[in-house]
Design a protein around this motif. Structure first.
Motif, PDB file in Angstrom:
ATOM      1  N   THR A   1       0.249  -8.789   4.721  1.00 21.54           N
ATOM      2  CA  THR A   1       0.889 -10.034   4.297  1.00 21.54           C
ATOM      3  C   THR A   1       0.939 -11.028   5.448  1.00 21.54           C
ATOM      4  O   THR A   1       0.632 -12.217   5.284  1.00 21.54           O
ATOM      5  N   THR A   2       1.303 -10.554   6.633  1.00 25.40           N
ATOM      6  CA  THR A   2       1.377 -11.419   7.811  1.00 25.40           C
ATOM      7  C   THR A   2      -0.004 -11.923   8.207  1.00 25.40           C
ATOM      8  O   THR A   2      -0.178 -13.095   8.551  1.00 25.40           O
ATOM      9  N   THR A   3      -0.990 -11.053   8.152  1.00 26.42           N
ATOM     10  CA  THR A   3      -2.353 -11.403   8.563  1.00 26.42           C
ATOM     11  C   THR A   3      -2.939 -12.493   7.692  1.00 26.42           C
ATOM     12  O   THR A   3      -3.649 -13.374   8.180  1.00 26.42           O
ATOM     13  N   THR A   4      -2.650 -12.446   6.395  1.00 23.22           N
ATOM     14  CA  THR A   4      -3.269 -13.386   5.455  1.00 23.22           C
ATOM     15  C   THR A   4      -2.353 -14.514   5.023  1.00 23.22           C
ATOM     16  O   THR A   4      -2.828 -15.518   4.480  1.00 23.22           O
ATOM     17  N   GLY A   5      -1.039 -14.358   5.231  1.00 21.93           N
ATOM     18  CA  GLY A   5      -0.099 -15.355   4.750  1.00 21.93           C
ATOM     19  C   GLY A   5       0.069 -15.326   3.246  1.00 21.93           C
ATOM     20  O   GLY A   5       0.546 -16.294   2.647  1.00 21.93           O
ATOM     21  N   SER A   6      -0.318 -14.217   2.622  1.00 23.43           N
ATOM     22  CA  SER A   6      -0.257 -14.089   1.171  1.00 23.43           C
ATOM     23  C   SER A   6       0.157 -12.665   0.796  1.00 23.43           C
ATOM     24  O   SER A   6      -0.146 -11.710   1.521  1.00 23.43           O
ATOM     25  N   VAL A   7       0.841 -12.517  -0.348  1.00 18.62           N
ATOM     26  CA  VAL A   7       1.233 -11.181  -0.797  1.00 18.62           C
ATOM     27  C   VAL A   7       0.142 -10.531  -1.638  1.00 18.62           C
ATOM     28  O   VAL A   7       0.262  -9.367  -2.027  1.00 18.62           O
ATOM     29  N   ILE A   8      -0.928 -11.245  -1.911  1.00 16.91           N
ATOM     30  CA  ILE A   8      -1.972 -10.720  -2.797  1.00 16.91           C
ATOM     31  C   ILE A   8      -2.632  -9.458  -2.237  1.00 16.91           C
ATOM     32  O   ILE A   8      -2.815  -8.470  -2.979  1.00 16.91           O
ATOM     33  N   PRO A   9      -2.998  -9.402  -0.934  1.00 15.13           N
ATOM     34  CA  PRO A   9      -3.557  -8.147  -0.418  1.00 15.13           C
ATOM     35  C   PRO A   9      -2.563  -6.989  -0.459  1.00 15.13           C
ATOM     36  O   PRO A   9      -2.962  -5.829  -0.656  1.00 15.13           O
ATOM     37  N   ALA A  10      -1.275  -7.288  -0.286  1.00 16.84           N
ATOM     38  CA  ALA A  10      -0.260  -6.239  -0.389  1.00 16.84           C
ATOM     39  C   ALA A  10      -0.219  -5.671  -1.804  1.00 16.84           C
ATOM     40  O   ALA A  10       0.084  -4.494  -2.009  1.00 16.84           O
ATOM     41  N   ALA A  11      -0.543  -6.504  -2.804  1.00 13.82           N
ATOM     42  CA  ALA A  11      -0.561  -6.042  -4.190  1.00 13.82           C
ATOM     43  C   ALA A  11      -1.680  -5.029  -4.421  1.00 13.82           C
ATOM     44  O   ALA A  11      -1.486  -4.032  -5.120  1.00 13.82           O
ATOM     45  N   SER A  12      -2.852  -5.266  -3.848  1.00 15.32           N
ATOM     46  CA  SER A  12      -3.943  -4.299  -4.023  1.00 15.32           C
ATOM     47  C   SER A  12      -3.670  -3.013  -3.240  1.00 15.32           C
ATOM     48  O   SER A  12      -4.035  -1.919  -3.670  1.00 15.32           O
ATOM     49  N   LEU A  13      -3.007  -3.145  -2.077  1.00 17.06           N
ATOM     50  CA  LEU A  13      -2.599  -1.966  -1.310  1.00 17.06           C
ATOM     51  C   LEU A  13      -1.590  -1.142  -2.117  1.00 17.06           C
ATOM     52  O   LEU A  13      -1.731   0.085  -2.255  1.00 17.06           O
ATOM     53  N   HIS A  14      -0.593  -1.803  -2.637  1.00 18.02           N
ATOM     54  CA  HIS A  14       0.421  -1.164  -3.476  1.00 18.02           C
ATOM     55  C   HIS A  14      -0.244  -0.546  -4.710  1.00 18.02           C
ATOM     56  O   HIS A  14       0.085   0.575  -5.129  1.00 18.02           O
ATOM     57  N   GLY A  15      -1.192  -1.263  -5.281  1.00 16.43           N
ATOM     58  CA  GLY A  15      -1.900  -0.764  -6.455  1.00 16.43           C
ATOM     59  C   GLY A  15      -2.683   0.500  -6.164  1.00 16.43           C
ATOM     60  O   GLY A  15      -2.770   1.407  -7.008  1.00 16.43           O
TER      61      GLY A  15
ATOM     62  N   ALA B   1       8.094 -23.717  -7.186  1.00 18.27           N
ATOM     63  CA  ALA B   1       6.637 -23.891  -7.221  1.00 18.27           C
ATOM     64  C   ALA B   1       6.026 -23.803  -5.824  1.00 18.27           C
ATOM     65  O   ALA B   1       5.012 -23.135  -5.610  1.00 18.27           O
ATOM     66  N   ALA B   2       6.655 -24.490  -4.861  1.00 15.57           N
ATOM     67  CA  ALA B   2       6.105 -24.514  -3.503  1.00 15.57           C
ATOM     68  C   ALA B   2       6.097 -23.115  -2.877  1.00 15.57           C
ATOM     69  O   ALA B   2       5.123 -22.713  -2.229  1.00 15.57           O
ATOM     70  N   ASN B   3       7.164 -22.357  -3.078  1.00 16.59           N
ATOM     71  CA  ASN B   3       7.238 -21.031  -2.475  1.00 16.59           C
ATOM     72  C   ASN B   3       6.318 -20.031  -3.167  1.00 16.59           C
ATOM     73  O   ASN B   3       5.683 -19.206  -2.499  1.00 16.59           O
ATOM     74  N   LEU B   4       6.236 -20.103  -4.490  1.00 19.01           N
ATOM     75  CA  LEU B   4       5.311 -19.212  -5.195  1.00 19.01           C
ATOM     76  C   LEU B   4       3.868 -19.511  -4.785  1.00 19.01           C
ATOM     77  O   LEU B   4       3.058 -18.592  -4.617  1.00 19.01           O
ATOM     78  N   LYS B   5       3.567 -20.799  -4.623  1.00 14.19           N
ATOM     79  CA  LYS B   5       2.227 -21.172  -4.148  1.00 14.19           C
ATOM     80  C   LYS B   5       1.972 -20.605  -2.757  1.00 14.19           C
ATOM     81  O   LYS B   5       0.869 -20.128  -2.456  1.00 14.19           O
ATOM     82  N   ARG B   6       3.002 -20.615  -1.926  1.00 11.79           N
ATOM     83  CA  ARG B   6       2.871 -20.067  -0.569  1.00 11.79           C
ATOM     84  C   ARG B   6       2.702 -18.553  -0.601  1.00 11.79           C
ATOM     85  O   ARG B   6       1.853 -17.992   0.102  1.00 11.79           O
ATOM     86  N   PHE B   7       3.503 -17.866  -1.415  1.00  8.24           N
ATOM     87  CA  PHE B   7       3.394 -16.409  -1.509  1.00  8.24           C
ATOM     88  C   PHE B   7       2.032 -15.978  -2.050  1.00  8.24           C
ATOM     89  O   PHE B   7       1.500 -14.942  -1.651  1.00  8.24           O
ATOM     90  N   LEU B   8       1.487 -16.802  -2.947  1.00 12.62           N
ATOM     91  CA  LEU B   8       0.249 -16.431  -3.648  1.00 12.62           C
ATOM     92  C   LEU B   8      -0.954 -17.220  -3.140  1.00 12.62           C
ATOM     93  O   LEU B   8      -1.900 -17.478  -3.881  1.00 12.62           O
ATOM     94  N   THR B   9      -0.923 -17.574  -1.872  1.00 12.58           N
ATOM     95  CA  THR B   9      -2.042 -18.292  -1.262  1.00 12.58           C
ATOM     96  C   THR B   9      -3.347 -17.526  -1.454  1.00 12.58           C
ATOM     97  O   THR B   9      -3.398 -16.305  -1.280  1.00 12.58           O
ATOM     98  N   VAL B  10      -4.398 -18.253  -1.826  1.00 13.32           N
ATOM     99  CA  VAL B  10      -5.728 -17.644  -1.997  1.00 13.32           C
ATOM    100  C   VAL B  10      -6.709 -18.338  -1.051  1.00 13.32           C
ATOM    101  O   VAL B  10      -6.775 -19.563  -1.004  1.00 13.32           O
ATOM    102  N   SER B  11      -7.433 -17.549  -0.300  1.00 14.51           N
ATOM    103  CA  SER B  11      -8.457 -18.060   0.609  1.00 14.51           C
ATOM    104  C   SER B  11      -9.530 -16.984   0.762  1.00 14.51           C
ATOM    105  O   SER B  11      -9.398 -15.883   0.219  1.00 14.51           O
ATOM    106  N   ARG B  12     -10.571 -17.294   1.494  1.00 17.65           N
ATOM    107  CA  ARG B  12     -11.624 -16.308   1.715  1.00 17.65           C
ATOM    108  C   ARG B  12     -11.065 -15.090   2.452  1.00 17.65           C
ATOM    109  O   ARG B  12     -11.397 -13.949   2.130  1.00 17.65           O
ATOM    110  N   GLY B  13     -10.187 -15.334   3.418  1.00 18.43           N
ATOM    111  CA  GLY B  13      -9.580 -14.222   4.149  1.00 18.43           C
ATOM    112  C   GLY B  13      -8.688 -13.370   3.266  1.00 18.43           C
ATOM    113  O   GLY B  13      -8.660 -12.139   3.384  1.00 18.43           O
ATOM    114  N   VAL B  14      -7.963 -14.014   2.363  1.00 15.24           N
ATOM    115  CA  VAL B  14      -7.104 -13.274   1.437  1.00 15.24           C
ATOM    116  C   VAL B  14      -7.936 -12.372   0.550  1.00 15.24           C
ATOM    117  O   VAL B  14      -7.602 -11.193   0.341  1.00 15.24           O
TER     118      VAL B  14
END
Length: 299
Positions: free
Chosen positions: A235-249, A69-82
């Motif tokens: 991913t490094t800039t935001t601390g989240s994999v979510i922007p990488a998902a839209s890039l990949h998409g 749970a803790a790591n998935l929460k970290r990978f999927l961090t959501v913020s204004r920057g993300v």
């Protein structure tokens, strides 16, 4: 790389590759190879394959008692920057496409009319006989441009959801295990492992490469290496994999035009165009530009 890190990476890779191979064998026995050879990716196969990487990451977190749970929460961090980078990241692919066209046009490797013609062929059989060839071509031309620009919507919606399964694994668990630094070493390691993960799909099913399958594995791996740095950067800039998902998409949504927009024979398309040598060169140039633009000046 420490022994513990190597063990975690090896376990993740073994699980990811095994699950992908099993899914591809099922697809082969189910007759899905024909759809992949025509450029159509079956929805269920694509979803199962991409999210199997996330499943592998979760299993590794359990095996090594790292806290799911803790790591998935970290990978999927959501913020204004993300969110901001999530919306910006697909534009990197449009920039890459513009660079690709600038290189390909003088070489005679890009012909937008060829892309339009593929749509014309599809529409011709669906249109009533009263519709003229000129009208079909006009409709196809508009559709071609709409598809390119609507690729952005796909990139931040359905494509991002599909790609998120891979990103939790490659840019989440694996990247974190390697230290979360967008170094040349990590770019190459992740790029190679990401690329070779497609081996069974390419060789068994003809995914992306129907003629040059074994060479296609090499080409696609070089392509994923060239493509990796932008994913690691966001991913490094935001601390989240979510922007990488839209890039990949976005890559999945619009990059295939580099293959369709050409009159070259199929084998030469696979070797030289967007998933071949020219695509590798284009993404290497763009990744170098991004690295130079974001590198922190040494004091």
């Amino acid at each position: 790389m420490s022994k513990n890190t190597f063990s975690r990476v090896a376990t993740f890779v073994a699980l990811s590759y095994t699950l992908a191979f099993v899914i591809d064998i099922i697809a082969l026995r189910s007759g899905l190879a024909a759809s992949l050879r025509t450029g159509t990716t079956p929805i269920v196969w694509g979803f199962a394959r991409m999210w199997s990487v996330a499943l592998s990451a979760v299993v590794c977190l359990v095996i090594y008692r790292e806290g799911v749970a803790a790591n998935l929460k970290r990978f999927l961090t959501v913020s204004r920057g993300v969110v901001k980078y999530y919306l910006i990241a697909p534009l990197i692919v449009y920039g890459a496409l513009a660079l690709y066209i600038a290189i390909a046009l003088p070489l005679g490797f890009f012909n937008f009319n060829a892309y339009v013609e593929t749509i014309v062929d599809t529409l011709r059989s669906a249109m009533p006989s009263s519709v003229s060839e000129e009208q079909i071509t006009s409709i196809a031309t508009v559709a071609a441009y709409v598809q390119i620009f609507s690729g952005y919507i796909a990139a931040i919606t359905i494509n991002a959801f599909y790609a998120l399964g891979e990103e939790i694994g490659w840019r989440g668990y694996l990247y974190s295990t390697l230290g979360s630094r967008p170094s040349l070493r990590n770019t190459i390691i992740i790029g190679v492992l990401w690329g070779f993960w497609h081996t069974s799909a390419i060789v068994l099913l003809g995914f992306q490469y129907t003629v040059t399958r074994y060479l296609g594995v090499v080409l696609f791996t070089l392509y994923t290496i060239a493509l990796s740095y932008p994913h690691l950067l966001v991913t490094t800039t935001t601390g989240s994999v979510i922007p990488a998902a839209s890039l990949h998409g976005a890559v999945n949504a619009i990059w295939y035009i580099t293959v369709l927009a050409s009159n070259l024979p199929e084998e030469q398309r696979e070797l030289f165009l967007g998933l071949g040598l020219l695509g590798i060169v284009t993404w290497t140039i763009l990744s170098t530009i991004l690295y130079k633009a974001t590198k922190t000046p040494s004091r």
